[in-house]
Motif scaffolding. Structure first.
Motif, mmCIF file in Angstrom:
data_model
loop_
_atom_site.group_PDB
_atom_site.id
_atom_site.type_symbol
_atom_site.label_atom_id
_atom_site.label_comp_id
_atom_site.label_asym_id
_atom_site.label_seq_id
_atom_site.Cartn_x
_atom_site.Cartn_y
_atom_site.Cartn_z
ATOM 1 N N SER A 8 0.815 -1.213 0.000
ATOM 2 C CA SER A 8 0.000 0.000 0.000
ATOM 3 C C SER A 8 0.847 1.261 0.000
ATOM 4 O O SER A 8 0.445 2.280 -0.544
ATOM 5 C CB SER A 8 -0.934 -0.007 1.211
ATOM 6 O OG SER A 8 -0.187 -0.111 2.409
ATOM 7 N N SER A 9 2.032 1.196 0.626
ATOM 8 C CA SER A 9 2.886 2.382 0.685
ATOM 9 C C SER A 9 4.300 1.959 1.028
ATOM 10 O O SER A 9 4.535 0.862 1.533
ATOM 11 C CB SER A 9 2.367 3.380 1.726
ATOM 12 O OG SER A 9 2.421 2.811 3.020
ATOM 13 N N LEU A 10 5.216 2.863 0.747
ATOM 14 C CA LEU A 10 6.615 2.657 1.105
ATOM 15 C C LEU A 10 7.075 3.834 1.948
ATOM 16 O O LEU A 10 6.649 4.966 1.728
ATOM 17 C CB LEU A 10 7.476 2.564 -0.156
ATOM 18 C CG LEU A 10 7.311 1.295 -0.993
ATOM 19 C CD1 LEU A 10 7.991 1.469 -2.348
ATOM 20 C CD2 LEU A 10 7.887 0.094 -0.268
ATOM 21 N N PRO A 11 7.965 3.592 2.896
ATOM 22 C CA PRO A 11 8.452 4.705 3.720
ATOM 23 C C PRO A 11 9.361 5.624 2.906
ATOM 24 O O PRO A 11 9.873 5.245 1.851
ATOM 25 C CB PRO A 11 9.223 3.999 4.830
ATOM 26 C CG PRO A 11 9.655 2.705 4.226
ATOM 27 C CD PRO A 11 8.553 2.301 3.289
ATOM 28 N N PRO A 34 17.408 8.155 2.895
ATOM 29 C CA PRO A 34 16.237 8.080 2.025
ATOM 30 C C PRO A 34 16.133 6.703 1.360
ATOM 31 O O PRO A 34 17.153 6.114 0.994
ATOM 32 C CB PRO A 34 16.508 9.171 0.979
ATOM 33 C CG PRO A 34 17.511 10.078 1.611
ATOM 34 C CD PRO A 34 18.345 9.217 2.505
ATOM 35 N N VAL A 35 14.937 6.190 1.241
ATOM 36 C CA VAL A 35 14.736 4.952 0.484
ATOM 37 C C VAL A 35 15.081 5.250 -0.976
ATOM 38 O O VAL A 35 14.592 6.227 -1.551
ATOM 39 C CB VAL A 35 13.281 4.461 0.617
ATOM 40 C CG1 VAL A 35 13.029 3.282 -0.314
ATOM 41 C CG2 VAL A 35 12.994 4.063 2.057
ATOM 42 N N PHE A 162 16.377 -1.244 2.419
ATOM 43 C CA PHE A 162 16.024 -1.297 0.998
ATOM 44 C C PHE A 162 17.283 -1.097 0.170
ATOM 45 O O PHE A 162 18.227 -0.422 0.597
ATOM 46 C CB PHE A 162 15.007 -0.201 0.633
ATOM 47 C CG PHE A 162 13.657 -0.346 1.288
ATOM 48 C CD1 PHE A 162 12.650 -1.092 0.677
ATOM 49 C CD2 PHE A 162 13.387 0.271 2.502
ATOM 50 C CE1 PHE A 162 11.407 -1.221 1.272
ATOM 51 C CE2 PHE A 162 12.145 0.148 3.102
ATOM 52 C CZ PHE A 162 11.152 -0.607 2.492
ATOM 53 N N VAL A 163 17.280 -1.665 -1.040
ATOM 54 C CA VAL A 163 18.375 -1.450 -1.982
ATOM 55 C C VAL A 163 17.798 -1.453 -3.387
ATOM 56 O O VAL A 163 16.836 -2.176 -3.683
ATOM 57 C CB VAL A 163 19.467 -2.533 -1.833
ATOM 58 C CG1 VAL A 163 18.948 -3.916 -2.196
ATOM 59 C CG2 VAL A 163 20.699 -2.193 -2.669
#
Length: 375
Positions: A8-11, A34-35, A162-163
């Protein structure tokens, strides 16, 4: 942020361990970053597990510089035993990365098991939502060139939540391994498979594996047995039982006189990521036409070589870094067909990376250490 069709969403931000330069553990900083936004042909991966390797420690220490001639443990101890000011003020070799200057600040992490959660433009949509492994070694100029780059050494890697990675280097995997188990695979097993592939190991040959209890060594043991070789494994006696379970045909103590126990010209291939003072013995152990393959030197990079052994016995010395095209697809197939199995020494929350690296350098473990960014 890119459009995401699997969650639904990403940080906007993520936890990451950022290596700020060459030096001791003070160079490992826990930060909010930051992602990353996946670019053209890239995917965003939620990192579920990230294995730990010698190369991350070597890069932090600047060990790849020709000015450093000691083993990894000694180089690390030199930083540990210095006071904070000395460690900070000591000039670090600018060429201390494996290809020269390291692009600090850097998120290290060469191994990645994760889930694809977003796509960049023109990325492979079939990867979305899949559990994947990332090919650590990327042949940036194509398979006809030996130029290569490594995630976590040349660009930001998996010591983060995350990457973002090129989709061409991301492989879906269907198996019952846990995330931690899969996170142990890419660098160690890829390196080991690549060594055996380039050394052209054949069924029935005799293989001596030094440092057989480590990540690459234990992987090479399994992969050599899979190819039908007879495997002699060298490790501390306390680790022999675990190596016997992996199929070693003969177990040898790392302090033993290998020449006395095995005899001259007794092995066809030596898999050596140890080097150090014992290197000349390997030349004596190799049969005529034998090979030694290496991709490391944890006991010390400076060795003695008697060229008479090399040319009179028609030996081949093979250095391997750039992976063959078949290496990583082979590994995925072995996992999915149940032909190899993971060997996990321990797992740690990502924020405990210093403790993990300290225990890693004590060399009391068998198998891989893995970090978990969401633990």
């Amino acid at each position: 942020m890119p459009t995401d069709t699997s969650t639904s969403s990403l940080p906007d931000s993520m936890l990451a361990i950022v290596t700020t330069g060459h030096g001791g553990y003070e160079c490992l900083e826990t930060q909010q970053r930051p992602v990353p936004t996946p670019g053209e042909g890239e995917v965003l991966i939620k990192v579920l597990a990230a294995g730990m390797n010698n190369t991350e420690i070597n890069t932090r220490l600047g060990w790849y510089s020709s000015t450093i001639t000691t083993a990894t443990q000694q180089a690390s101890s030199a930083h540990d035993n210095a006071d904070a000011d000395a460690a900070t003020d000591k000039p670090a070799p600018p060429e201390g990365g494996w290809k020269g200057e390291t692009p600090f600040p850097l998120i290290q992490g060469t191994d990645c098991c994760g889930e694809v959660v977003a796509l960049g433009p023109n990325a492979d949509a079939s990867l979305l939502g899949k559990r994947v492994l990332v090919r650590s070694c990327m042949r940036s100029e194509g398979w006809d060139s030996l130029e290569n780059e490594w995630m976590g050494s040349d660009f930001d890697g998996a010591f983060a939540q995350f990457v973002s990675v090129r989709a061409s280097e991301v492989f879906a995997v269907d198996c019952d391994w846990s995330d931690v188990e899969l996170g142990s695979l890419p660098c160690a097993y890829g390196t080991a498979e690549n060594m055996l592939e380039q050394a052209e190991l054949k069924a029935g040959e005799r293989v001596l594996i030094l440092g057989a209890s480590g990540g690459v060594g234990s992987a090479a043991l399994q992969l050599a047995k899979r190819r039908g070789a007879t495997v002699y494994a060298v490790a501390g006696v306390a680790k022999h039982e675990a190596l016997a379970d992996l199929g070693a045909d003969r177990l040898l103590d790392r302090k033993a006189d290998l020449l006395e126990l095995l005899g001259h010209e007794s092995v066809d291939l030596v898999v050596d990521n140890v080097a150090g003072d014992n290197f000349p013995v390997m030349m004596k152990l190799l049969a005529r036409g034998g090979r030694l393959v290496t991709t490391g030197a944890i006991a010390g990079p400076m060795v003695t070589l008697d060229l008479r052994d090399l040319y009179l016995k028609n030996l081949r010395l093979l250095g391997t870094t750039a992976w063959c095209e078949a290496t990583f697809p082979n590994l995925i197939r072995y996992v999915e067909q149940g032909e190899i199995r993971p060997l996990i020494a321990a797992s740690f929350p990502l924020t405990e990376i210093v403790t993990a690296q300290q225990q890693f350098l004590s060399k009391g473990h068998v198998g891989k250490f893995v970090l978990e960014p969401w633990a």
